[in-house]
Enzyme design. Sequence first.
Site, PDB file in Angstrom:
ATOM      1  N   LYS A  11       0.851  -1.194   0.000  1.00  0.00           N
ATOM      2  CA  LYS A  11       0.000   0.000   0.000  1.00  0.00           C
ATOM      3  C   LYS A  11       0.878   1.232   0.000  1.00  0.00           C
ATOM      4  O   LYS A  11       2.065   1.187   0.342  1.00  0.00           O
ATOM      5  CB  LYS A  11      -0.919   0.018   1.227  1.00  0.00           C
ATOM      6  CG  LYS A  11      -0.211   0.113   2.585  1.00  0.00           C
ATOM      7  CD  LYS A  11       0.202   1.508   3.007  1.00  0.00           C
ATOM      8  CE  LYS A  11       0.980   1.489   4.323  1.00  0.00           C
ATOM      9  NZ  LYS A  11       1.641   2.798   4.590  1.00  0.00           N
ATOM     10  N   ALA A  99       9.867  -0.022   4.897  1.00  0.00           N
ATOM     11  CA  ALA A  99       9.856   0.890   3.765  1.00  0.00           C
ATOM     12  C   ALA A  99       8.581   1.716   3.644  1.00  0.00           C
ATOM     13  O   ALA A  99       8.421   2.477   2.695  1.00  0.00           O
ATOM     14  CB  ALA A  99      10.068   0.100   2.470  1.00  0.00           C
ATOM     15  N   ASP A 138      -1.689  -0.724  10.507  1.00  0.00           N
ATOM     16  CA  ASP A 138      -2.008  -0.853   9.085  1.00  0.00           C
ATOM     17  C   ASP A 138      -2.766  -2.138   8.752  1.00  0.00           C
ATOM     18  O   ASP A 138      -3.324  -2.259   7.657  1.00  0.00           O
ATOM     19  CB  ASP A 138      -0.717  -0.839   8.252  1.00  0.00           C
ATOM     20  CG  ASP A 138      -0.021   0.511   8.258  1.00  0.00           C
ATOM     21  OD1 ASP A 138      -0.607   1.478   8.783  1.00  0.00           O
ATOM     22  OD2 ASP A 138       1.107   0.592   7.731  1.00  0.00           O
TER      23      ASP A 138
END
Length: 257
Positions: A11, A99, A138
């Site tokens: 995402k 990341a 998330d």
Amino acid sequence: MIEMSEKSYAKVNIFLKIADKRENYHELVSRFVRVHNLYDTVSYIQSSRKAFDIIGDFGCKLESNTVYKAYKLIEHFDGVEEFFKNYSVKIDKNIPEFAGLGGGSSNAATFLIMSNKHCNLNLSKDELCKIAVQIGADVPFFVYEYDSANVTGIGEVVEKFDEELLNIDTITPSIKCNTGEIFKIFREKFYKQISKEEANRLLNMKSIDILNEFDIKKANDLYEPSLSLYPQLSDYAKENCYFSGSGSSFFKVNNGK
């Protein structure tokens, strides 16, 4: 034999704003968009290990792995422990770790979705979300499997946003950003909160319109604190690029030109 393999998508955050503090957490206002051209693959393969096992190349110990954390939260359900005495979890990684692309969160969510199906848990998406939020902020987004969603609270409020799917390219430098350190420096030197009016405005805008209006600094409250800790990030902040999560990944919309 039943096919037991699923894609686990990355995402990006079209925008990411801090709305408030909740104890040790920050409440977010963000637009999450699934990246269809970047994904890991999660598979269940027959095994004789007789204990829960994850096969893959990871930069952390088993106990810190998000999939292991997900397993520990569902192992008490009927049939789960027995199932994973006969199957190992294999994860083929393509999403860079540390990341800002949600790879670990996506893996955990895909594991929950697959386990719900193959272990016949019969849990609803909302019930899976209650488990997911215990793993990370998330994870609920990935549980709902939306292409685009507004994510608020500490990640537990996920609302589908209907819009045209964007063709997104990601760029990930060889820089591992420490999310905890970035939030710490954000609190100390960069802290700001988005107003309810501005939050509502952004939550109702299409992603492409937000990107056309905002630059990299305005779109993501964590970019400047990340840059202060990792100055080399500036080498990758090209024109029309944006910053995902707490980094280190950048992204841009590919218009096919």
